[in-house]
Design a protein around this motif. Sequence first.
Motif, PDB file in Angstrom:
ATOM      1  N   GLY A  41       0.799  -1.226   0.000  1.00  0.00           N
ATOM      2  CA  GLY A  41       0.000   0.000   0.000  1.00  0.00           C
ATOM      3  C   GLY A  41       0.829   1.273   0.000  1.00  0.00           C
ATOM      4  O   GLY A  41       0.292   2.371  -0.163  1.00  0.00           O
ATOM      5  N   ALA A  42       2.152   1.127   0.165  1.00  0.00           N
ATOM      6  CA  ALA A  42       3.017   2.314   0.217  1.00  0.00           C
ATOM      7  C   ALA A  42       3.187   2.926  -1.173  1.00  0.00           C
ATOM      8  O   ALA A  42       3.327   2.218  -2.175  1.00  0.00           O
ATOM      9  N   ASP A  43       3.163   4.254  -1.217  1.00  0.00           N
ATOM     10  CA  ASP A  43       3.491   4.967  -2.453  1.00  0.00           C
ATOM     11  C   ASP A  43       5.005   4.965  -2.617  1.00  0.00           C
ATOM     12  O   ASP A  43       5.749   5.165  -1.643  1.00  0.00           O
ATOM     13  N   VAL A  44       5.472   4.754  -3.835  1.00  0.00           N
ATOM     14  CA  VAL A  44       6.909   4.668  -4.092  1.00  0.00           C
ATOM     15  C   VAL A  44       7.277   5.454  -5.345  1.00  0.00           C
ATOM     16  O   VAL A  44       6.435   5.732  -6.205  1.00  0.00           O
ATOM     17  N   ASP A  45       8.555   5.808  -5.406  1.00  0.00           N
ATOM     18  CA  ASP A  45       9.141   6.322  -6.636  1.00  0.00           C
ATOM     19  C   ASP A  45       9.893   5.163  -7.277  1.00  0.00           C
ATOM     20  O   ASP A  45      10.823   4.610  -6.682  1.00  0.00           O
ATOM     21  N   LEU A  46       9.494   4.797  -8.467  1.00  0.00           N
ATOM     22  CA  LEU A  46      10.095   3.677  -9.171  1.00  0.00           C
ATOM     23  C   LEU A  46      11.207   4.200 -10.070  1.00  0.00           C
ATOM     24  O   LEU A  46      10.962   4.989 -10.987  1.00  0.00           O
ATOM     25  N   ALA A  47      12.444   3.778  -9.791  1.00  0.00           N
ATOM     26  CA  ALA A  47      13.600   4.220 -10.568  1.00  0.00           C
ATOM     27  C   ALA A  47      13.883   3.188 -11.668  1.00  0.00           C
ATOM     28  O   ALA A  47      14.032   2.000 -11.381  1.00  0.00           O
ATOM     29  N   VAL A  48      13.975   3.666 -12.919  1.00  0.00           N
ATOM     30  CA  VAL A  48      14.116   2.770 -14.065  1.00  0.00           C
ATOM     31  C   VAL A  48      15.213   3.286 -14.993  1.00  0.00           C
ATOM     32  O   VAL A  48      15.215   4.461 -15.376  1.00  0.00           O
ATOM     33  N   ARG A  49      16.160   2.399 -15.375  1.00  0.00           N
ATOM     34  CA  ARG A  49      17.214   2.749 -16.321  1.00  0.00           C
ATOM     35  C   ARG A  49      16.667   2.704 -17.755  1.00  0.00           C
ATOM     36  O   ARG A  49      15.817   1.855 -18.068  1.00  0.00           O
ATOM     37  N   PRO A  50      17.159   3.580 -18.636  1.00  0.00           N
ATOM     38  CA  PRO A  50      16.663   3.606 -20.025  1.00  0.00           C
ATOM     39  C   PRO A  50      16.826   2.279 -20.757  1.00  0.00           C
ATOM     40  O   PRO A  50      15.986   1.905 -21.578  1.00  0.00           O
ATOM     41  N   GLU A  51      17.908   1.550 -20.455  1.00  0.00           N
ATOM     42  CA  GLU A  51      18.144   0.289 -21.159  1.00  0.00           C
ATOM     43  C   GLU A  51      17.222  -0.828 -20.686  1.00  0.00           C
ATOM     44  O   GLU A  51      17.159  -1.904 -21.316  1.00  0.00           O
ATOM     45  N   ASP A  52      16.490  -0.583 -19.584  1.00  0.00           N
ATOM     46  CA  ASP A  52      15.558  -1.579 -19.070  1.00  0.00           C
ATOM     47  C   ASP A  52      14.118  -1.310 -19.497  1.00  0.00           C
ATOM     48  O   ASP A  52      13.185  -1.971 -19.029  1.00  0.00           O
ATOM     49  N   VAL A  53      13.943  -0.330 -20.370  1.00  0.00           N
ATOM     50  CA  VAL A  53      12.612   0.020 -20.878  1.00  0.00           C
ATOM     51  C   VAL A  53      12.483  -0.492 -22.310  1.00  0.00           C
ATOM     52  O   VAL A  53      13.368  -0.276 -23.136  1.00  0.00           O
ATOM     53  N   ASN A  54      11.384  -1.178 -22.576  1.00  0.00           N
ATOM     54  CA  ASN A  54      11.100  -1.675 -23.921  1.00  0.00           C
ATOM     55  C   ASN A  54      10.076  -0.773 -24.589  1.00  0.00           C
ATOM     56  O   ASN A  54       9.074  -0.402 -23.978  1.00  0.00           O
ATOM     57  N   LEU A  55      10.316  -0.430 -25.827  1.00  0.00           N
ATOM     58  CA  LEU A  55       9.463   0.503 -26.558  1.00  0.00           C
ATOM     59  C   LEU A  55       8.891  -0.201 -27.790  1.00  0.00           C
ATOM     60  O   LEU A  55       9.626  -0.799 -28.563  1.00  0.00           O
TER      61      LEU A  55
END
Length: 354
Positions: A268-282
């Motif tokens: 239930g906690a709100d979080v900031d999700l940190a994501v590297r560009p190379e781990d994102v699929n487009l």
Amino acid sequence: MDYSVCIEGVTKTFGSFTALDGVDLNIQKGELICFLGPSGCGKTTLLRIIAGLEQQSAGRILQNGRDVSRLPTSERDFGIVFQSYALFPNLTVAANIGYGLVNRKVSKVERNARVDELLMLIGLDGSGPKYPSQLSGGQQQRVALARALATSPSLLLLDEPLSALDARVRQHLRSEIRRLQQRLGVTTILVTHDQEEALTMADRIVVMNHGVIEQVGPPEQVYAAPRTRFAAEFLGAMSFLRGRVTAIGLVDLYGMKVACDTRHLPIGADVDLAVRPEDVNLFPESADSEGLVGSVMALEFLGSSLRAKVRLEASKNETILCDLTRREASKQSMANGSRCRVTIASGSAVAFPC
């Protein structure tokens, strides 16, 4: 464990300003450790305290088990290389390298042999009679490195040694310094604000901010699993997106389930999700594709790849960065304004409490 340097509770204040706040760190023999952080984080102050060029306000420094906290610079066993080279312009390359040996009253025969050995080691054999002004910046920095190594110190201190050089020379020299360091097995502390330098050279990176250590670990660990938001933001590109922990190991991001480590966070906690560009699929937007819908705001050319900045439709202000090859971008017809969908590689994101 047998440590080369032990830093225990080191604090340094300048009036009301605290440059270092109770720093603790153990450095293993033979490793290259990097103090990394922005200007004013305390990394150079810590290096100067280790060298005896600055006196700590509290704490102590042990070198090979010996307390050197109050010893003058001349009684500490180290070699140092500065950003500005600090070579004597009126002395030849050979005389610069052998300067510390003269002070130690090493015989001329031994001194010349050591200088010749070091000139060969740094790839400048035959350059002994030249003067610093006759050398390039990269060559001068090699001479400064040889001078620091001349007395065979157990500790080598490098204070942003490559920052004054152009990119190509810097890239070449950092691999040369790393090769020499590993060959000689000398414990080395490198101070830099250059992330690439730290990632490619260090056995361990010490991320510093406002006089404290944020994280210590191998480059791969610090990069892939930052422990603090500052470490995540400072080292490499990172996108931050607001999500919520819905189960152990799962974060909801605008309806998309993202797998990541949430053991330190309550459900239930709100979080900031940190994501590297190379781990994102487009992907191009299509009826049967998964992921969050967005539109490409900008495409940045990085040489071998492109970095897309995507605005997420589910959020008014949030954007996410994605790296893709030029071939992928061409195949998917990605351009400014393109509609797309994004997904995040399982287990790659890091969740921080808001």
